[in-house]
Write a protein that holds these residues in place. Structure first.
Motif, PDB file in Angstrom:
ATOM      1  N   HIS A   1      10.820  38.426  34.144  1.00 48.10           N
ATOM      2  CA  HIS A   1      10.653  37.746  32.848  1.00 48.10           C
ATOM      3  C   HIS A   1      10.451  36.241  33.016  1.00 48.10           C
ATOM      4  CE1 HIS A   1      12.051  41.551  31.227  1.00 48.10           C
ATOM      5  NE2 HIS A   1      13.186  41.425  31.864  1.00 48.10           N
TER       6      HIS A   1
ATOM      7  N   LYS B   1      16.367  38.206  27.952  1.00 44.36           N
ATOM      8  CA  LYS B   1      15.665  39.367  28.487  1.00 44.36           C
ATOM      9  C   LYS B   1      16.253  39.786  29.826  1.00 44.36           C
ATOM     10  CE  LYS B   1      11.269  38.705  26.084  1.00 44.36           C
ATOM     11  NZ  LYS B   1      11.333  39.972  25.345  1.00 44.36           N
TER      12      LYS B   1
ATOM     13  N   SER C   1      17.980  43.360  30.696  1.00 49.88           N
ATOM     14  CA  SER C   1      17.635  44.167  31.867  1.00 49.88           C
ATOM     15  C   SER C   1      18.892  44.574  32.630  1.00 49.88           C
ATOM     16  CB  SER C   1      16.692  43.391  32.793  1.00 49.88           C
ATOM     17  OG  SER C   1      15.407  43.254  32.218  1.00 49.88           O
TER      18      SER C   1
END
Length: 273
Positions: free
Chosen positions: A96, A105, A109
């Protein structure tokens, strides 16, 4: 120390850009899709009156083990799910890079890696012969232990709120088509792209609704201080079954999970990280 940190970042970026990670993620998504297909099938079976199966990811893995060549299938599923863990850990550490809200993000994850790891561990236990039955009872027991802690009711309510949040996010993805960001151009174009889009829409909405129901069960358990009122996906789907038009609603949700499984196959083929 600074040099080691720089070297680690370089290795992480190299791994994130590797074609091997793409292949590993694709194999993992196929395994994830198989689990959702079986969950959907079990939900439909439950809707038509067969209450013997457990309509949950762990129940699906147990169901796979009972099929011909079940041991091989479950081992492959476990490996695939652990490949997803590796993919998401790499994304959490070095992925990302050009995304907005990169920190968020990467945290997401990391959370996905935990979910995939839990499913992979369930598959591994089944493959080793430990079994995956009684998952709903384990959920109740875990809720009871959590509720016995200081501020236990608040903790159980928080778990429910997190699960509802995940469900709402899936609904958002389903209604906005933002899941298509992870597809390459071929996966988004033409008649095939339209089919993939509808699979993703229906699948995300069905899964989102089911998870929202799971979160509501946890919230109700916290409100009543009764861990037996909590439960996982199977309990939530059985709750749907008890409502007016329950069999029809559950059939729709089950077919939606099947759509999500097929969407995962399409995602594996057209993955764009």
């Amino acid at each position: 120390m600074v040099e080691l940190s720089r070297r680690a970042r370089r290795l992480g970026r190299r791994a994130d850009n590797s074609d091997w990670v793409d292949r590993a993620a694709g194999l993992g998504l196929i395994a994830y899709g198989v689990v959702h297909l079986v969950v959907g099938w079990l939900a439909v079976q439950l809707a038509v009156g067969d209450h013997s199966g457990e309509a949950s990811p762990t129940g699906a893995i147990g169901e796979l083990a009972d099929r011909p060549y079940g041991a091989v299938i479950v081992w492959a599923t476990a490996v695939g799910l652990y490949l997803l863990v590796i993919w998401q850990l790499i994304e959490a550490a070095a992925g990302h890079r050009f995304a907005r809200r990169r920190t968020w993000k990467r945290l997401l994850s990391g959370c996905k890696a935990i979910v995939y790891g839990a499913l992979g561990t369930s598959a591994l236990k089944v493959a080793l012969g430990s079994g995956a039955q009684g998952n709903e009872r384990k959920t109740d027991d875990a809720t009871a232990r959590l509720m016995d802690l200081p501020a236990g009711q608040a903790l159980v309510a928080a778990v429910g709120a997190v699960i509802i949040g995940i469900g709402v996010n899936l609904l958002r993805l389903g209604f906005t088509d933002k899941f298509l960001k992870s597809f390459d151009g071929k996966g988004r174009s033409g008649t095939t792209g339209t089919a993939y889009t509808w699979l993703g829409r229906v699948g995300h909405v069905a899964k989102g609704l089911a998870l929202c129901m799971v979160g509501v069960l946890f919230g109700w358990a916290a409100l009543t201080h009764d861990p037996d009122r909590s439960g996982g996906l199977d309990a939530a789907l059985r709750e749907v079954l008890s409502q007016p038009f329950g069999p029809a609603l559950l059939t729709v949700i089950g077919l939606g999970f099947c759509c999500y499984g097929l969407y995962c196959f399409a995602w594996a083929r057209h993955l764009d990280r």
